[in-house]
Design an enzyme around this catalytic site. Structure first.
Site, PDB file in Angstrom:
ATOM      1  CD  GLN A  22      -5.223  -5.862  -2.485  1.00 28.71           C
ATOM      2  OE1 GLN A  22      -4.386  -5.896  -0.993  1.00 28.71           O
ATOM      3  NE2 GLN A  22      -5.223  -4.861  -2.811  1.00 28.71           N
ATOM      4  CG  HIS A  73      -8.311   1.735   0.260  1.00 28.86           C
ATOM      5  ND1 HIS A  73      -7.529   1.775  -0.699  1.00 28.86           N
ATOM      6  CD2 HIS A  73      -7.189   1.749   1.511  1.00 28.86           C
ATOM      7  CE1 HIS A  73      -6.778   0.575  -0.724  1.00 28.86           C
ATOM      8  NE2 HIS A  73      -6.416   0.542   1.091  1.00 28.86           N
ATOM      9  CB  ILE A  76     -19.726  -2.951   7.838  1.00 28.63           C
ATOM     10  CG1 ILE A  76     -19.997  -2.553   6.170  1.00 28.63           C
ATOM     11  CG2 ILE A  76     -20.696  -3.996   8.342  1.00 28.63           C
ATOM     12  CD1 ILE A  76     -22.089  -2.389   6.554  1.00 28.63           C
ATOM     13  NE  ARG A  77     -16.083   1.472  11.791  1.00 29.71           N
ATOM     14  CZ  ARG A  77     -16.192   1.128  10.836  1.00 29.71           C
ATOM     15  NH1 ARG A  77     -16.142   0.077  10.121  1.00 29.71           N
ATOM     16  NH2 ARG A  77     -15.434   2.160  10.580  1.00 29.71           N
ATOM     17  N   GLY A 121     -13.108  -3.994   7.433  1.00 30.61           N
ATOM     18  CA  GLY A 121     -11.593  -3.563   7.505  1.00 30.61           C
ATOM     19  C   GLY A 121     -11.214  -3.862   9.558  1.00 30.61           C
ATOM     20  NE  ARG A 122     -10.126   2.699   9.226  1.00 34.91           N
ATOM     21  CZ  ARG A 122     -10.328   3.199   8.081  1.00 34.91           C
ATOM     22  NH1 ARG A 122     -11.748   2.520   7.578  1.00 34.91           N
ATOM     23  NH2 ARG A 122      -9.555   3.865   7.647  1.00 34.91           N
ATOM     24  CE  LYS A 169     -11.332  -3.671  -0.908  1.00 34.00           C
ATOM     25  NZ  LYS A 169      -9.827  -2.123  -0.700  1.00 34.00           N
ATOM     26  CG  ASP A 173     -14.327  -1.843   1.578  1.00 29.29           C
ATOM     27  OD1 ASP A 173     -14.054  -1.058   1.363  1.00 29.29           O
ATOM     28  OD2 ASP A 173     -14.518  -3.099   0.244  1.00 29.29           O
ATOM     29  N   GLY A 174     -16.675  -0.756   4.008  1.00 30.75           N
ATOM     30  CA  GLY A 174     -16.426   1.002   3.945  1.00 30.75           C
ATOM     31  C   GLY A 174     -17.612   0.941   5.097  1.00 30.75           C
TER      32      GLY A 174
END
Ligand SMILES: Cc1cc2nc3c(=O)[nH]c(=O)nc-3n(C[C@H](O)[C@H](O)[C@H](O)COP(=O)(O)O)c2cc1C
Length: 392
Positions: free
Chosen positions: A130, A280, A314-315, A334-335, A256, A311-312
């Site tokens: 990326q 983001h 997702i847990r 991500g996190r 993205k 994305d964003g």
């Protein structure tokens, strides 16, 4: 199964462990969102507004999760989203990639990552690279060439960055260099997190916050601020610039950061092969709705012309299933993996991926679907105005 010392049963537990292990500044850098964090919160909370329509008999004995992305086979529809400047564990993106390879999925490597792309691709040959729009076209091309030579399977350009620095909760200080002055400043934080400190001390020292993938292989890597300065001094890209990069790259290419259906159509026009619906992780323009709210309109705008990711927030595996039902081919996290990495290194990332895989399987079973490819909007209860699309 309840969590044990070496295993956690939820992403929420990984986050709690990350908070206990990481120095405060490092932890805050992971959970950060722009300004008031409205988008950051909405990314997660919006998933709770979506309901399921479960079935109870004639359920499928086996459920299929395999799919493809950028022409590569992946064992389930979750890939690693690129994240930069990781100071979570000394093994950094290499350990993340080993876990991703072990789970049969792809690594997204940030150009602001802490490990050279060659080492990351050795850990997971199924890696995409990326980049942001930083520096002259020659320098951008040199980075893309290095990624190609290293074997990157796709190039991703992230466009949703408006240099938003303000954070109501107080952004952590990122030192220019990890010199004596910076170490003294951060010493009190480090002392309260001895496991983190010891791990780095035993493995080459405190993270130096240099960015190796912005230069030719083997050249001296710029500091984070050096790289960021070059970025801020770069004229903002036009769609023609992105088209140029797509043509120069030649292979699978993703844009993205898309939240608007018109931008999705522009990405198709310039020949992108994939897009990611993303804000983001709530780190760009605060007040932007959750990515999951934008997904249906974007997916409708492009149909099957490109691969649609999101994305964003997702847990859980059920979040992934909701995104797929609304039109995503796969999601990026991500996190969730950063917390897993903090909590347990490579094993912690594998743990997070396995939680998501099981969660997807449970949701498929509950919905009576034998494959992720069967999911549709009919599987969901979508409240009115969920998508926040303004009426014309
Ligand atoms: C600490 C951190 C660093 C990030 N760095 C990058 C980056 O270098 N490039 C990029 O495209 N996205 C970056 N992102 C955004 C992620 O790729 C992704 O879009 C976001 O984290 C998804 O939201 P989630 O964290 O809720 O899963 C970063 C996110 C975080 C939390």
């Amino acid at each position: 199964m309840a969590s044990t010392r070496d295993w956690f049963e939820s992403v929420a537990e990984a986050q709690r462990r990350a908070k206990r292990r990481l120095p405060k500044s490092v932890y805050l850098a992971l959970i950060a969102g722009a300004e008031r964090g409205v988008t950051l919160e909405d990314n997660v909370n919006a998933f709770s507004e979506l309901g399921f329509r479960p079935r109870i008999a004639d359920l499928p004995q086996n459920r299929e999760q395999a799919t493809t992305l950028f022409g590569q086979d992946i064992s389930f529809p979750v890939v690693i989203s690129p994240t930069g400047v990781q100071a979570v564990r000394p093994e950094g993106e290499v350990a993340v990639s080993r876990a991703a390879a072990g789970a049969g999925t792809m690594t997204g490597l940030s150009s602001f990552a802490s490990k050279p792309i060659e080492e990351v691709i050795e850990a997971n040959p199924n890696t995409f690279f990326q980049m942001y729009w930083v520096g002259s076209k020659d320098r951008i091309l040199a980075r893309a060439d290095r990624a190609k030579k290293a074997g990157a399977k796709a190039l991703v350009v992230t466009l949703d960055w408006t240099f938003a620095h303000r954070r109501d909760w107080g952004a952590p200080m990122i030192p220019e260099k990890m010199d004596l002055k910076a170490m003294i400043r951060f010493a009190p934080e480090g002392i309260t997190r001895p496991a983190w400190l010891l791990d780095f001390a035993r493995n080459g020292g405190i993270p130096d916050l240099t960015i190796p993938n912005l230069v030719e292989q083997g050249e001296e890597a710029p500091t984070f601020f050096g790289a960021y300065g070059e970025w801020m001094g770069t004229p903002l890209p036009t769609w023609d610039d992105i088209k140029w990069l797509r043509e120069e790259w030649g292979g699978p290419f993703m844009v993205k950061g898309i939240m608007h259906p018109d931008d999705a159509r522009r990405a198709v026009d310039i020949g992108a092969t994939a897009i990611s619906v993303s804000n983001h992780g709530g780190n760009n323009l605060d007040g932007t709705p959750a990515s999951i709210r934008a997904l249906p309109a974007v997916a409708d705008a492009v149909g099957t012309q490109v691969e649609v990711l999101m994305d964003g927030g997702i847990r859980r595996g059920s979040d992934v299933v909701k995104a797929l039902a609304l039109g995503a081919k796969a999601v990026m996290i991500g996190r969730a993996y950063l917390w897993g990495m903090a909590a347990g290194g490579e094993k912690g990332v594998a743990n997070v991926l396995s939680i998501l895989r099981s969660g997807i399987d449970e949701a498929l079973l509950g919905l009576g679907r034998s494959s992720i490819h069967e999911l549709t909007r009919e599987d969901l209860i979508i409240p009115e105005n969920f998508t926040r699309v303004p009426k014309k």
